[in-house]
Design a protein around this motif. Sequence first.
Motif, PDB file in Angstrom:
ATOM      1  N   UNK A 181       0.794  -1.233   0.000  1.00 30.29           N
ATOM      2  CA  UNK A 181       0.000   0.000   0.000  1.00 30.29           C
ATOM      3  C   UNK A 181       0.827   1.285   0.000  1.00 30.29           C
ATOM      4  N   UNK A 182       2.117   1.217   0.246  1.00 30.85           N
ATOM      5  CA  UNK A 182       2.899   2.447   0.252  1.00 30.85           C
ATOM      6  C   UNK A 182       4.097   2.330   1.153  1.00 30.85           C
ATOM      7  N   UNK A 183       4.661   3.485   1.520  1.00 32.37           N
ATOM      8  CA  UNK A 183       5.892   3.498   2.293  1.00 32.37           C
ATOM      9  C   UNK A 183       5.916   4.666   3.259  1.00 32.37           C
ATOM     10  N   UNK A 184       6.548   4.429   4.404  1.00 29.73           N
ATOM     11  CA  UNK A 184       6.970   5.505   5.276  1.00 29.73           C
ATOM     12  C   UNK A 184       8.396   5.897   4.901  1.00 29.73           C
TER      13      UNK A 184
ATOM     14  N   UNK B 125       6.056   5.670 -10.418  1.00 26.97           N
ATOM     15  CA  UNK B 125       5.396   6.943 -10.136  1.00 26.97           C
ATOM     16  C   UNK B 125       4.303   6.766  -9.089  1.00 26.97           C
ATOM     17  N   UNK B 126       3.561   5.659  -9.174  1.00 25.09           N
ATOM     18  CA  UNK B 126       2.530   5.402  -8.189  1.00 25.09           C
ATOM     19  C   UNK B 126       3.107   5.182  -6.806  1.00 25.09           C
ATOM     20  N   UNK B 127       4.226   4.469  -6.722  1.00 23.97           N
ATOM     21  CA  UNK B 127       4.860   4.239  -5.430  1.00 23.97           C
ATOM     22  C   UNK B 127       5.397   5.530  -4.832  1.00 23.97           C
ATOM     23  N   UNK B 128       5.968   6.370  -5.677  1.00 25.60           N
ATOM     24  CA  UNK B 128       6.517   7.634  -5.185  1.00 25.60           C
ATOM     25  C   UNK B 128       5.425   8.519  -4.598  1.00 25.60           C
ATOM     26  N   UNK B 129       4.215   8.385  -5.096  1.00 22.97           N
ATOM     27  CA  UNK B 129       3.088   9.186  -4.589  1.00 22.97           C
ATOM     28  C   UNK B 129       2.486   8.597  -3.326  1.00 22.97           C
ATOM     29  N   UNK B 130       2.960   7.421  -2.951  1.00 21.62           N
ATOM     30  CA  UNK B 130       2.401   6.772  -1.755  1.00 21.62           C
ATOM     31  C   UNK B 130       3.466   6.692  -0.653  1.00 21.62           C
ATOM     32  N   UNK B 131       4.126   7.813  -0.450  1.00 22.72           N
ATOM     33  CA  UNK B 131       5.122   7.902   0.612  1.00 22.72           C
ATOM     34  C   UNK B 131       4.661   8.935   1.649  1.00 22.72           C
ATOM     35  N   UNK B 132       4.882   8.588   2.902  1.00 26.16           N
ATOM     36  CA  UNK B 132       4.559   9.493   4.006  1.00 26.16           C
ATOM     37  C   UNK B 132       5.815   9.671   4.842  1.00 26.16           C
ATOM     38  N   UNK B 133       6.289  10.894   4.986  1.00 28.46           N
ATOM     39  CA  UNK B 133       7.463  11.172   5.807  1.00 28.46           C
ATOM     40  C   UNK B 133       7.024  11.321   7.258  1.00 28.46           C
ATOM     41  N   UNK B 134       7.595  10.500   8.132  1.00 27.81           N
ATOM     42  CA  UNK B 134       7.242  10.592   9.547  1.00 27.81           C
ATOM     43  C   UNK B 134       8.386  11.167  10.374  1.00 27.81           C
ATOM     44  N   UNK B 135       9.582  11.302   9.802  1.00 25.55           N
ATOM     45  CA  UNK B 135      10.682  12.004  10.451  1.00 25.55           C
ATOM     46  C   UNK B 135      11.608  12.504   9.373  1.00 25.55           C
TER      47      UNK B 135
END
Length: 311
Positions: free
Chosen positions: A247-250, A301-311
Amino acid sequence: MAKKSRTKARDTAPAEGEVGPRQPCPCGSGKRYKACHGAAGGAAPVFVNRPFEGLPGECDVIALRELVPAATVPLTVPSTDREVRLCTLLPMAAPAMVRDSGAIWLGLQVAHQYGDPARDLGAVLEAAIATTEPGIVGLTSPPGEGKRLQDLITDDSLDITVHDGFGYWADDVEVKDDAMAAALEEANGAANPTVRLSGVEAAYWTNVGPKEHLRWVMPHQEDELLSALARLHAAGQDSVAEGSRFVGMFRAHGLLAPVWDLPVGTGADVLEGPAATFAADLTEALSQSGDLSAAERSARAGLANRQVTIR
């Protein structure tokens, strides 16, 4: 007279590894970098993008700081003969505690926001070593230059214990009163069940109630990892269990942590084999150097849009 362009001048693109002035500040404040750590007189003069680099088990340390509720790790610190234990979280979110026995407990899940959490940990550890009285040890101002945690320990690997709850808070004391018991019960109620996989590094199954997840901190350079994950996604090789969904990445402390949703009831044990297979497939994908196909570019491109920076 020629009309002035209404397009605002763009900020100069940041060099690789740097944070752009209009990007969110990686300290987690929610502000743009130029208004936080990037501002003159900001919260810290230097931001370290990958603070735990060089630590044994860097990926696990990031997971323990950001993803895992309750875990402990013994540390070998030559500058003291006292027990030193790294903990995900301490009572009252203390940066460190000197126990009645003299043991030092060091807390990972502390947001000093001084720009380099590894330096913060080093400063707190040194302050605790210099303290003989039991109690909480912390920082009240930026620590300045000095040793970081990786400079103070000699461990080659980490012996990580993931706990069901925060019972380790009372490892060296007896729970004598109702207030302490109630505090432990409340903390335990907020800890999602979590298991570290044994066959791969820094991969953690967790049950958050309505869902289960696999969250896996990986050591690879971000661009290379994105391309490799895109190759696997386009080839249908990104599953870690029947019914799982990538589903994505932190993004945390300079590294990426891919996340999979799992069907409820999956559990951790069944992930061991598929995770090992995925790790082998990922190593193969990382070794490929050719251009991405159209399908792989779309997946990337889809994976790059599913990133959330938590730190």
